[in-house]
Design a protein around this motif. Sequence first.
Motif, PDB file in Angstrom:
ATOM      1  N   THR A 197      30.613  28.101  15.451  1.00 63.29           N
ATOM      2  CA  THR A 197      29.822  26.596  15.931  1.00 63.29           C
ATOM      3  C   THR A 197      28.495  27.066  16.629  1.00 63.29           C
ATOM      4  O   THR A 197      28.491  28.001  17.253  1.00 63.29           O
ATOM      5  CB  THR A 197      30.551  25.932  16.525  1.00 63.29           C
ATOM      6  OG1 THR A 197      30.950  26.810  17.990  1.00 63.29           O
ATOM      7  CG2 THR A 197      31.780  25.406  16.145  1.00 63.29           C
ATOM      8  N   ALA A 198      27.602  26.137  16.073  1.00 63.63           N
ATOM      9  CA  ALA A 198      26.075  26.664  16.560  1.00 63.63           C
ATOM     10  C   ALA A 198      25.664  25.217  17.147  1.00 63.63           C
ATOM     11  O   ALA A 198      25.470  24.146  16.357  1.00 63.63           O
ATOM     12  CB  ALA A 198      25.154  27.293  15.892  1.00 63.63           C
ATOM     13  N   ILE A 199      24.813  25.379  18.356  1.00 64.46           N
ATOM     14  CA  ILE A 199      24.077  24.292  18.755  1.00 64.46           C
ATOM     15  C   ILE A 199      22.797  24.536  18.821  1.00 64.46           C
ATOM     16  O   ILE A 199      22.579  25.204  19.614  1.00 64.46           O
ATOM     17  CB  ILE A 199      24.725  23.544  20.099  1.00 64.46           C
ATOM     18  CG1 ILE A 199      26.350  23.159  20.108  1.00 64.46           C
ATOM     19  CG2 ILE A 199      23.888  22.538  20.753  1.00 64.46           C
ATOM     20  CD1 ILE A 199      26.835  22.683  21.367  1.00 64.46           C
ATOM     21  N   PHE A 200      21.934  23.618  18.029  1.00 63.30           N
ATOM     22  CA  PHE A 200      20.319  23.724  17.963  1.00 63.30           C
ATOM     23  C   PHE A 200      19.863  22.583  19.075  1.00 63.30           C
ATOM     24  O   PHE A 200      19.994  21.805  18.918  1.00 63.30           O
ATOM     25  CB  PHE A 200      19.926  23.566  16.622  1.00 63.30           C
ATOM     26  CG  PHE A 200      20.293  24.639  15.845  1.00 63.30           C
ATOM     27  CD1 PHE A 200      19.483  25.571  15.266  1.00 63.30           C
ATOM     28  CD2 PHE A 200      21.377  24.625  15.174  1.00 63.30           C
ATOM     29  CE1 PHE A 200      19.615  26.763  14.465  1.00 63.30           C
ATOM     30  CE2 PHE A 200      22.127  25.528  14.033  1.00 63.30           C
ATOM     31  CZ  PHE A 200      20.849  26.412  13.789  1.00 63.30           C
ATOM     32  N   TYR A 201      19.014  23.429  20.093  1.00 63.13           N
ATOM     33  CA  TYR A 201      18.617  22.482  21.091  1.00 63.13           C
ATOM     34  C   TYR A 201      17.191  22.817  21.593  1.00 63.13           C
ATOM     35  O   TYR A 201      16.549  23.813  21.351  1.00 63.13           O
ATOM     36  CB  TYR A 201      19.598  22.730  22.326  1.00 63.13           C
ATOM     37  CG  TYR A 201      19.580  24.016  23.125  1.00 63.13           C
ATOM     38  CD1 TYR A 201      18.650  24.228  24.290  1.00 63.13           C
ATOM     39  CD2 TYR A 201      20.047  25.147  22.658  1.00 63.13           C
ATOM     40  CE1 TYR A 201      18.535  25.181  24.940  1.00 63.13           C
ATOM     41  CE2 TYR A 201      20.012  26.426  23.328  1.00 63.13           C
ATOM     42  CZ  TYR A 201      19.253  26.369  24.478  1.00 63.13           C
ATOM     43  OH  TYR A 201      18.853  27.770  25.068  1.00 63.13           O
ATOM     44  N   LEU A 202      16.747  21.851  22.270  1.00 64.43           N
ATOM     45  CA  LEU A 202      15.380  21.638  23.159  1.00 64.43           C
ATOM     46  C   LEU A 202      15.600  22.323  24.432  1.00 64.43           C
ATOM     47  O   LEU A 202      15.054  23.423  24.902  1.00 64.43           O
ATOM     48  CB  LEU A 202      14.631  20.563  22.913  1.00 64.43           C
ATOM     49  CG  LEU A 202      14.156  20.094  21.750  1.00 64.43           C
ATOM     50  CD1 LEU A 202      13.675  18.631  22.005  1.00 64.43           C
ATOM     51  CD2 LEU A 202      13.347  20.798  20.886  1.00 64.43           C
ATOM     52  N   ASP A 203      16.481  21.496  25.226  1.00 71.25           N
ATOM     53  CA  ASP A 203      16.995  21.855  26.557  1.00 71.25           C
ATOM     54  C   ASP A 203      18.424  21.380  26.557  1.00 71.25           C
ATOM     55  O   ASP A 203      18.854  20.360  26.170  1.00 71.25           O
ATOM     56  CB  ASP A 203      16.246  21.087  27.637  1.00 71.25           C
ATOM     57  CG  ASP A 203      14.608  21.512  27.718  1.00 71.25           C
ATOM     58  OD1 ASP A 203      14.539  22.623  28.353  1.00 71.25           O
ATOM     59  OD2 ASP A 203      13.855  20.686  27.167  1.00 71.25           O
ATOM     60  N   ILE A 204      19.258  22.401  27.001  1.00 72.77           N
ATOM     61  CA  ILE A 204      20.672  21.957  27.522  1.00 72.77           C
ATOM     62  C   ILE A 204      20.700  21.130  28.672  1.00 72.77           C
ATOM     63  O   ILE A 204      20.493  21.783  29.758  1.00 72.77           O
ATOM     64  CB  ILE A 204      21.743  23.025  27.584  1.00 72.77           C
ATOM     65  CG1 ILE A 204      21.842  23.721  26.060  1.00 72.77           C
ATOM     66  CG2 ILE A 204      22.765  22.671  27.961  1.00 72.77           C
ATOM     67  CD1 ILE A 204      22.423  22.807  24.938  1.00 72.77           C
ATOM     68  N   ARG A 205      21.102  19.681  28.837  1.00 70.11           N
ATOM     69  CA  ARG A 205      21.040  19.113  29.844  1.00 70.11           C
ATOM     70  C   ARG A 205      22.408  18.871  30.577  1.00 70.11           C
ATOM     71  O   ARG A 205      22.869  17.751  30.074  1.00 70.11           O
ATOM     72  CB  ARG A 205      20.242  17.821  29.639  1.00 70.11           C
ATOM     73  CG  ARG A 205      18.773  18.016  29.417  1.00 70.11           C
ATOM     74  CD  ARG A 205      17.679  17.187  29.230  1.00 70.11           C
ATOM     75  NE  ARG A 205      16.368  17.562  29.344  1.00 70.11           N
ATOM     76  CZ  ARG A 205      15.501  16.583  29.090  1.00 70.11           C
ATOM     77  NH1 ARG A 205      15.481  15.218  28.987  1.00 70.11           N
ATOM     78  NH2 ARG A 205      14.256  17.175  29.162  1.00 70.11           N
ATOM     79  N   ALA A 206      23.105  19.933  30.874  1.00 68.96           N
ATOM     80  CA  ALA A 206      24.475  19.650  31.379  1.00 68.96           C
ATOM     81  C   ALA A 206      24.262  19.515  32.991  1.00 68.96           C
ATOM     82  O   ALA A 206      24.716  20.652  33.805  1.00 68.96           O
ATOM     83  CB  ALA A 206      25.120  20.909  30.831  1.00 68.96           C
ATOM     84  N   ASN A 207      23.974  18.382  33.446  1.00 63.00           N
ATOM     85  CA  ASN A 207      23.710  18.062  34.758  1.00 63.00           C
ATOM     86  C   ASN A 207      24.711  17.435  35.610  1.00 63.00           C
ATOM     87  O   ASN A 207      24.192  16.829  36.411  1.00 63.00           O
ATOM     88  CB  ASN A 207      22.222  17.606  34.921  1.00 63.00           C
ATOM     89  CG  ASN A 207      21.901  16.484  33.989  1.00 63.00           C
ATOM     90  OD1 ASN A 207      22.776  15.936  33.417  1.00 63.00           O
ATOM     91  ND2 ASN A 207      20.623  16.328  33.862  1.00 63.00           N
ATOM     92  N   GLY A 208      25.833  17.074  34.793  1.00 63.87           N
ATOM     93  CA  GLY A 208      26.916  16.234  35.691  1.00 63.87           C
ATOM     94  C   GLY A 208      27.561  17.043  36.335  1.00 63.87           C
ATOM     95  O   GLY A 208      27.466  18.362  36.346  1.00 63.87           O
TER      96      GLY A 208
END
Length: 913
Positions: A197-208
Amino acid sequence: MLKHPRYVNPDKCIACGLCAEKCPKKVPNEYDGGLSKRKAIYLKYAQAVPLKYAIDENQCLYLTKGKCGNCAKICPQQAIDYTQTAKSVHLNVGAVVLAEGCGSFDPSKHDIYGYTRSPNILTNMEFERLLSASGPTEGHLVRPLDKKAPQKIAWLQCVGSRDRHKGANGYCSAVCCTAAIKEAMLAKEHSTDFLDTAIFYLDIRANGKNFEQYFNRAKDDSGVRFIKSKISEVAPLDDTGRHAIRYVNELGEIEEEYFDIVVLSVGLSANAKNAEMAANLGIALNHYNFVATSSFTPVQTSRPGIYVCGSFQAPKDIPSSVIDSSAAAGAVGSRLAPARFTLTKSPAMPFVRETRGEPVRIGVFLCCCGTNIAGVVGMKRMEEATKALPGVVYVGTNMFSCSQDTQENISQVIKEQGINRVVVAACTPKTHEPLFQETLTKAGINKYLFAMANIRNQCSWVHKFDPEAATAKAIDLVRMAVAKVALQESLEEPTLTVGQSALVIGGGVAGLEAARNLGEQGFTTYLVERSDRLGGKAWFLQRTWRQEDVHAYLKKTIQAVESDPHITVLKNTQITNASGFVGNFTTTINTAGAVTTLNHGVTIIATGAEELKPDMYLYGQDPRVLTRLDLHKKFIEDEVVLSRTNTAVLIQCVGSRIPSRPYCSKLCCTQNIKSALRLRELNPDMNIYVLYRDMRPYGFQEDIFRQAREAGIHFIRYCFEKELSVTRQGEALQIDFSDCVLRRKLRIQPDILVLATAIVPEIKNPLANMYKVSQDEFGFFSEAHVKLRPVDFATEGVFVCGLAHAPKPLDESIAQAQAAAARAVTLLAAKEIHSSGSVAKVNAGYCVSCGVCVAVCPYGAPMMDAKSGKAMIQPSLCKGCGLCTAACRSGAIQLQGFTAPEIMAEINAFMDL
């Protein structure tokens, strides 16, 4: 005015799907751009949680040609009525809450990445349905094209979000990053073989709250790949049924990789009907067509008396939506307080019959949960095995046992069959036990004559690839539950009087808002603040990211709180002790040496948190090195000096997202963007650099991130794995770091350096022990349930809000404070409540007065009787955890509802003794 739907009765529909299965008419599916086909009767919310079916009257053969009618014939609930017409209902109300939700970006309109041309390219919502047991493949992870198991799946982030092209949305949808992480991890769990599994991203916004830890777990433990990139193309299917993704990686290199399934993480969009509704209601929308609110009144629309919650106001996740809903209820409560109970109708409580002395008659209700359970567990086999169990007089299988019509049916069966014990084999009791217990009460038997077997989580889910084992285990669990419930007895719930006052601890923004809401609802409120000033850290803020005046808001709010006759403000006050339980707390306070006792029914903890003062980057050694709040203070007190600055550097994530503090502090990115823009206003020629790991200005805050880039502020992604150093070279500050894109070391010599340091709470806060509530390992208070009870503690009557709970910006602290007040009022308004009947009980004849029970109980429920010297339990404090029962050496303590004979009956049933 409300309009009721036609043809399908939503109160009867259980979304079983039989109607759609038998419908011969197929029309283009509106949910996937016409790629697939749907029936003329279909799930109204097919992309999200299955709710109710709806009939397309323009396609239905019965309504257009007078033929077919299969759906009405097959429906087991008689939910379909072709004669049903639309009705309008007029209501006179004092307030309105809008919870219309939102839609999702439609990639078919511009055929993004070839979405309409390949069944193997799905939206994130469609992929969720693919994983669901009630979805089109019954939870089996296969390629839609040929039903083969995938070996590689890619997620493409920010599809339709953070994008200013025609038809897209400029904001961040806030939920997509964490949702993609969840989907990738679930996909791995659903796959029998290795799945890449691969996630292509700009910024990972895991801010919760806890989202960063979840991100780390996916990356480090589950092996999900995260590729920072820009997608250039998703090529059409090749001969093997795969897609080639061509992208530019972080180093600027062009790469290509093949995947079986491509998931588009489409963003959340405002409903198409928002503008029409806003015009009808006379409320304002923002430039993205979401309901406009301010930071200081986050659930109040532009029209007094109309409130909003959830994603109708902005893209947001489930915990935020739940908090918003309680906040809206709190705002409505303050508006309608004078009318409370004037139109309330109390339901007649059914007579609860005495079952002691009756022969045991057990009814067992098995739940299919759609295909969640029945797709794995052999329901017929389990039904036959259950019928043979001693004491069982009735066994029934239901499609959805939690649906309203099934609840009514269970109640009727209990009455008709003379059942005096009930077992429900379904999902988790954590969420559904209260519902079934209420059904027992309505049927006229004691709610504690009930047991629940969790055959979903513990059988069909964990043994989904082994139906035989799942079925055998389900039969065991039901047999054990039947053996236990046969010995259970009726229990009584003591009635507690709720003291009509509240204590709010902390005089920052969250504490002020909670106190103000409680005061507006007419409840006596004590607001305790340990310093000599209300407002907390908000005094360091000049304006919100929307440019709203924070100081003006604080002055107005403090004046409202201090002038409210229902609120007593206690500054320079420390809490020294607390005792009691829900409805009857006693708190000892010390105000300038004067000791006072406060009696109150509920407690709200809003103690806030601090900004980390780092021991790195020359902070405290050079006056030019500042924290965020230091800079804000200079904006307030000394802008002239700041305007003379030639070069400023702002470093993100100082003390956050590291092993000892692996959480995102959530508000730092937006605050530093706002600060950078303010510096640009003070000196348009200033060189401003922001050194970051991931930029996380979620939601509409993306607008100011874009504004900052357009204003010439430089955002540089530095390599966190390589050293970033701050030194003094003569009189100059010098920053050395590695640029991830240029792959070279850079050096900047700024006039000021601003550190975006972590939000840190008080570790081992003494309030946790006093009020019997818990903190996580970082010191933030732990809610009872992240989604179902995000402002409640596990200890009843105690609530949390603001930074004490987790890092969050001003508007979210205000919403959570209003939510905490609303939850508190549910107890205060009741005046009397019932505590659990499942509490510990002492047989004084066996008690040896050792005191172990007193020592081990975290809630202070056991105590030694002054006269007899024996242990006794205070039922109102007991949470039924069983620690005292397990610790009692003489066997004098039994937990009612889980006595030793009942537990042994379960064990013997499992061992088939």
